[in-house]
Design a protein around this motif. Structure first.
Motif, PDB file in Angstrom:
ATOM      1  N   VAL A  70     -37.673  34.864  -8.063  1.00 21.16           N
ATOM      2  CA  VAL A  70     -37.243  35.891  -7.460  1.00 21.16           C
ATOM      3  C   VAL A  70     -36.250  35.330  -6.512  1.00 21.16           C
ATOM      4  O   VAL A  70     -36.267  34.584  -5.307  1.00 21.16           O
ATOM      5  CB  VAL A  70     -38.429  36.623  -6.016  1.00 21.16           C
ATOM      6  N   ASP A  71     -35.310  35.566  -6.936  1.00 23.66           N
ATOM      7  CA  ASP A  71     -34.097  35.215  -5.962  1.00 23.66           C
ATOM      8  C   ASP A  71     -33.706  35.611  -4.391  1.00 23.66           C
ATOM      9  O   ASP A  71     -33.588  37.144  -4.852  1.00 23.66           O
ATOM     10  CB  ASP A  71     -32.365  35.573  -6.979  1.00 23.66           C
ATOM     11  N   VAL A  72     -33.716  35.586  -4.006  1.00 22.13           N
ATOM     12  CA  VAL A  72     -34.063  35.662  -2.143  1.00 22.13           C
ATOM     13  C   VAL A  72     -32.290  35.769  -1.944  1.00 22.13           C
ATOM     14  O   VAL A  72     -31.966  35.013  -1.491  1.00 22.13           O
ATOM     15  CB  VAL A  72     -34.607  35.862  -1.073  1.00 22.13           C
ATOM     16  N   VAL A  93     -44.668  29.516  -4.804  1.00 21.05           N
ATOM     17  CA  VAL A  93     -44.238  28.896  -4.493  1.00 21.05           C
ATOM     18  C   VAL A  93     -42.717  29.243  -4.048  1.00 21.05           C
ATOM     19  O   VAL A  93     -42.290  30.018  -4.847  1.00 21.05           O
ATOM     20  CB  VAL A  93     -44.096  27.094  -5.503  1.00 21.05           C
ATOM     21  N   THR A  94     -41.944  28.238  -2.468  1.00 20.77           N
ATOM     22  CA  THR A  94     -41.087  29.173  -2.225  1.00 20.77           C
ATOM     23  C   THR A  94     -40.603  27.288  -2.619  1.00 20.77           C
ATOM     24  O   THR A  94     -40.261  26.744  -1.964  1.00 20.77           O
ATOM     25  CB  THR A  94     -41.163  29.575  -1.177  1.00 20.77           C
ATOM     26  N   MET A  95     -38.666  27.790  -2.543  1.00 19.03           N
ATOM     27  CA  MET A  95     -37.502  26.589  -2.396  1.00 19.03           C
ATOM     28  C   MET A  95     -36.489  26.698  -1.389  1.00 19.03           C
ATOM     29  O   MET A  95     -36.060  28.426  -2.345  1.00 19.03           O
ATOM     30  CB  MET A  95     -37.483  26.734  -3.776  1.00 19.03           C
ATOM     31  N   ILE A  96     -36.166  26.480  -0.687  1.00 18.56           N
ATOM     32  CA  ILE A  96     -34.718  26.936  -0.175  1.00 18.56           C
ATOM     33  C   ILE A  96     -33.933  25.593  -0.049  1.00 18.56           C
ATOM     34  O   ILE A  96     -34.257  24.995   0.388  1.00 18.56           O
ATOM     35  CB  ILE A  96     -35.013  26.895   1.564  1.00 18.56           C
ATOM     36  N   PHE A 158     -44.917  25.108 -11.771  1.00 13.35           N
ATOM     37  CA  PHE A 158     -44.301  25.915 -11.960  1.00 13.35           C
ATOM     38  C   PHE A 158     -42.666  25.552 -13.154  1.00 13.35           C
ATOM     39  O   PHE A 158     -42.107  25.855 -14.499  1.00 13.35           O
ATOM     40  CB  PHE A 158     -43.062  26.821 -11.332  1.00 13.35           C
ATOM     41  N   ARG A 159     -42.774  24.169 -12.580  1.00 12.56           N
ATOM     42  CA  ARG A 159     -41.222  22.860 -13.278  1.00 12.56           C
ATOM     43  C   ARG A 159     -41.912  22.133 -13.281  1.00 12.56           C
ATOM     44  O   ARG A 159     -42.255  20.895 -12.527  1.00 12.56           O
ATOM     45  CB  ARG A 159     -40.208  23.086 -11.861  1.00 12.56           C
ATOM     46  N   PRO A 160     -41.683  21.782 -14.871  1.00 10.49           N
ATOM     47  CA  PRO A 160     -42.013  20.079 -14.841  1.00 10.49           C
ATOM     48  C   PRO A 160     -41.614  19.237 -14.818  1.00 10.49           C
ATOM     49  O   PRO A 160     -41.321  18.604 -15.456  1.00 10.49           O
ATOM     50  CB  PRO A 160     -43.099  19.968 -16.482  1.00 10.49           C
ATOM     51  N   THR A 252     -35.887  30.786  -3.090  1.00 13.89           N
ATOM     52  CA  THR A 252     -36.062  31.324  -4.715  1.00 13.89           C
ATOM     53  C   THR A 252     -37.832  31.215  -4.320  1.00 13.89           C
ATOM     54  O   THR A 252     -38.090  30.442  -4.088  1.00 13.89           O
ATOM     55  CB  THR A 252     -35.230  30.188  -5.748  1.00 13.89           C
ATOM     56  N   VAL A 253     -38.501  32.113  -4.899  1.00 14.79           N
ATOM     57  CA  VAL A 253     -39.714  32.529  -4.818  1.00 14.79           C
ATOM     58  C   VAL A 253     -40.110  32.410  -6.539  1.00 14.79           C
ATOM     59  O   VAL A 253     -39.817  33.013  -6.906  1.00 14.79           O
ATOM     60  CB  VAL A 253     -39.839  33.531  -4.184  1.00 14.79           C
ATOM     61  N   MET A 254     -41.089  31.416  -6.802  1.00 17.18           N
ATOM     62  CA  MET A 254     -41.722  31.939  -8.421  1.00 17.18           C
ATOM     63  C   MET A 254     -42.999  31.503  -7.794  1.00 17.18           C
ATOM     64  O   MET A 254     -43.834  31.265  -7.123  1.00 17.18           O
ATOM     65  CB  MET A 254     -41.694  30.520  -8.479  1.00 17.18           C
ATOM     66  N   THR A 255     -43.389  32.511  -8.804  1.00 20.05           N
ATOM     67  CA  THR A 255     -45.097  33.133  -8.778  1.00 20.05           C
ATOM     68  C   THR A 255     -44.711  33.248 -10.514  1.00 20.05           C
ATOM     69  O   THR A 255     -44.703  33.648 -11.282  1.00 20.05           O
ATOM     70  CB  THR A 255     -45.031  34.193  -7.801  1.00 20.05           C
ATOM     71  N   SER A 256     -46.287  33.558 -10.429  1.00 19.34           N
ATOM     72  CA  SER A 256     -47.611  33.248 -11.422  1.00 19.34           C
ATOM     73  C   SER A 256     -47.298  35.428 -12.075  1.00 19.34           C
ATOM     74  O   SER A 256     -46.487  36.327 -11.448  1.00 19.34           O
ATOM     75  CB  SER A 256     -48.797  32.927 -11.966  1.00 19.34           C
TER      76      SER A 256
END
Length: 425
Positions: A70-72, A93-96, A158-160, A252-256
Motif C-alpha cells: 500500500v503506497d500512501v 510492516v511500514t516504511m517511511i 517481506f524483503r529478503p 509504504t505499508v507491506m502486509t500479507s
C-alpha cells in the motif's frame, strides 16, 4: 505385448554386448556427444541460477511474490492513521523514507539528493522554504546524504535483504536514544571513502543526533540508504513530522495477502482525505516472458553444440554398421526380423547417449560444487547452491534424443541389409 517385450529385451542385451565388444568406438562416440549434453546441462543449470539471481534482486527491492503493498501519499494525518491501524500486528510492516545528512554540521553533502557516489549530484545544494524561496546553500564539506528508511516491524519477512556484515535491526530491545542504523553497500562505500563525523541531521528533528551503524546489507538499491527503527527515530522527530506533504517522500505499508489491514487502512485514509494505492507483488509473472526468452536462447545455443555430438555419433554408427554387414545379414538369414536389427543399433546408440548423459550430469554436479566452494563467499547466490533437478532431467532427455537421432540412419541401414549379403561374404 509379450513378443514386443521379448524383442525389446533382445535388442537391449545384444546392444550391451555390442558396446562391450567395441569399447573404444563407444568411448569415441561418448566423447563427441559429451560436450553437447554437458552444454545442455550447464545451460539449464545456469538458466536456473540466473533466474534465481533475477528474482532475488526483484524480491530485495519489491518484496516476495504475493506481498500486498500500500503506497500512501504524503498527508499530515497519514502517519497517525497507519500507526494506529498496524499497531500490534506481526503481519504488517511500514516504511517511511526521508532524507538525512550524516557528517560535518553546517555543510552541504558531497552527494546532494542522495546520489550514488560515482554519478555526481542528483540535487541542488540550495535551501528552499515551503513557498519555494531558495538561497544558496553552504559549501560542500565532509557529509553524506542518505535515504533514511524508518521501519516498524521486521521488514525481512517481506524483503529478503542479504546481510553483508554486522546485524539487522533488533526490534526486541528498548528503543535507543542514539538511533541504530543498518546501511546498504552504497552507503557503506561512501563511509569507507569519506571519514565523516558521526552526526546526523534531518528535516523536522529537534536536534542533531549521533547514530550507531550496526550493520551493512545488500538491498539492490543504487542509492546510499540507511534503515532505522521508527520508534527510535520518533525520539527526535514527532511522528506527524515523519511525512512532510511539502517535500513528499516514500510511505509504504507491506502486509500479507488475506490480512484485513489493507481494507481497513485504505478506508481510514480515504475518510481522512489521504490517497493510497494498493498492489500485489507479482515479480515472477512480470518477468515470465523475459525468463522464458532467456531460457530459450540458452537452450538454442546448447542445441547447436548437441547437434555436433549427434553428427559424431551418427558417423560412428554408420561406420559400425558397415563393419557388421555380414553379422546383420547372417541374423536376417536365421530369421531375425528387420525391426529387431534396427532395435539393436538403436539400443547401442541410446545406451551410449544415456551413459554420456550420466557422465555429463556427474561433471555438472562436481563443477557446481567446486564453483560454490570457491565463489560461495564472494557470491551469496552460489553459496550452498544445489544442482537443479530439471538440469539433470534435461541432460537425460538430451542424451536419449541424441542417441535416437544419431542411431536412426544406421538403424535403417542395418534393417535394409539383404540376406544375400551373407552369401557374398
Amino acid at each position: 505385448m509379450r513378443r514386443l517385450s521379448g524383442r525389446f529385451r533382445s535388442s537391449l542385451i545384444i546392444g550391451i554386448q555390442g558396446i562391450r565388444a567395441r569399447k573404444l568406438r563407444t568411448l569415441l562416440s561418448m566423447i563427441s556427444l559429451f560436450l553437447g549434453v554437458l552444454a545442455v546441462v550447464t545451460v539449464q543449470a545456469a538458466a536456473g541460477i540466473a533466474e534465481r539471481a533475477q528474482m532475488a534482486g526483484l524480491e530485495m527491492q519489491n518484496g516476495y511474490d504475493g506481498t500486498v503493498v500500500v503506497d500512501v501519499m504524503p498527508h499530515e494525518k497519514a502517519p497517525g492513521i497507519v500507526t494506529e491501524t498496524v499497531a500490534g500486528r506481526d503481519d504488517t510492516v511500514t516504511m517511511i523514507g526521508l532524507q538525512a545528512i550524516i557528517g560535518e554540521p553546517g555543510v552541504s553533502p558531497i552527494n546532494p539528493g542522495a546520489a550514488p557516489f560515482d554519478q555526481g549530484s542528483w540535487g541542488s545544494t540550495e535551501i528552499c522554504d515551503n513557498v519555494g524561496n531558495c538561497v544558496p546553500g553552504p559549501p560542500t564539506g565532509e557529509a553524506i546524504e542518505v535515504v533514511l528508511t524508518a521501519v516498524s516491524g521486521d521488514m525481512l519477512k517481506f524483503r529478503p535483504l542479504r546481510a553483508v556484515s554486522g546485524q539487522w535491526l533488533d526490534f526486541a530491545t528498548v528503543p535507543a536514544m542514539a538511533p541504530r542504523l543498518v546501511v546498504n553497500e552504497e552507503a557503506a562505500k561512501g563511509f569507507n571513502e569519506h571519514h565523516v563525523p558521526a552526526e546526523m541531521r534531518m528535516r523536522g528533528a529537534k536536534a542533531n543526533v549521533t547514530p550507531q551503524i550496526v550493520g551493512v546489507v545488500e538491498d539492490g538499491d543504487m542509492q546510499p540508504r540507511a534503515y532505522v527503527r521508527q520508534d527510535e527515530l520518533t525520539n527526535w522527530i514527532p511522528a506527524n513530522k515523519l511525512v512532510d506533504p511539502n517535500f513528499g517522500g516514500q510511505f509504504t505499508v507491506m502486509t500479507s495477502q488475506g490480512s484485513p489491514v489493507e481494507q481497513v487502512l485504505t478506508a481510514k485514509l480515504k475518510a481522512a482525505g489521504a490517497e493510497s494505492y494498493s498492489r500485489v507483488v507479482e515479480s515472477r509473472k512480470e518477468m515470465e516472458k523475459e525468463l522464458r526468452l532467456m531460457r530459450l536462447v540458452f537452450l538454442s545455443m546448447a542445441g547447436l553444440v548437441l547437434l555436433i555430438g549427434v553428427a559424431g555419433i551418427l558417423n560412428v554408427g554408420l561406420a559400425t554398421v558397415g563393419e557388421r554387414v555380414e553379422e546383420f545379414a547372417l541374423r536376417r538369414a536365421v530369421g531375425t526380423p528387420r525391426a529387431l536389427l534396427a532395435g539393436i543399433v538403436l539400443a547401442e546408440t541410446m545406451l551410449t547417449g544415456l551413459l554420456t548423459a550420466a557422465a555429463a550430469i556427474g561433471a555438472g554436479v562436481a563443477g557446481l560444487k567446486v564453483l560454490s566452494m570457491f565463489l560461495g563467499d564472494s557470491e551469496p547466490l552460489l553459496a550452498n547452491v544445489q544442482f537443479p533437478w530439471d538440469a539433470g532431467v534435461a541432460g537425460i532427455i538430451a542424451g536419449l534424443i541424441a542417441g535416437v537421432l544419431g542411431g536412426f540412419v544406421p538403424a535403417v541401414r542395418a534393417a535394409g541389409i539383404p540376406i544375400a549379403t551373407v552369401m557374398r561374404a
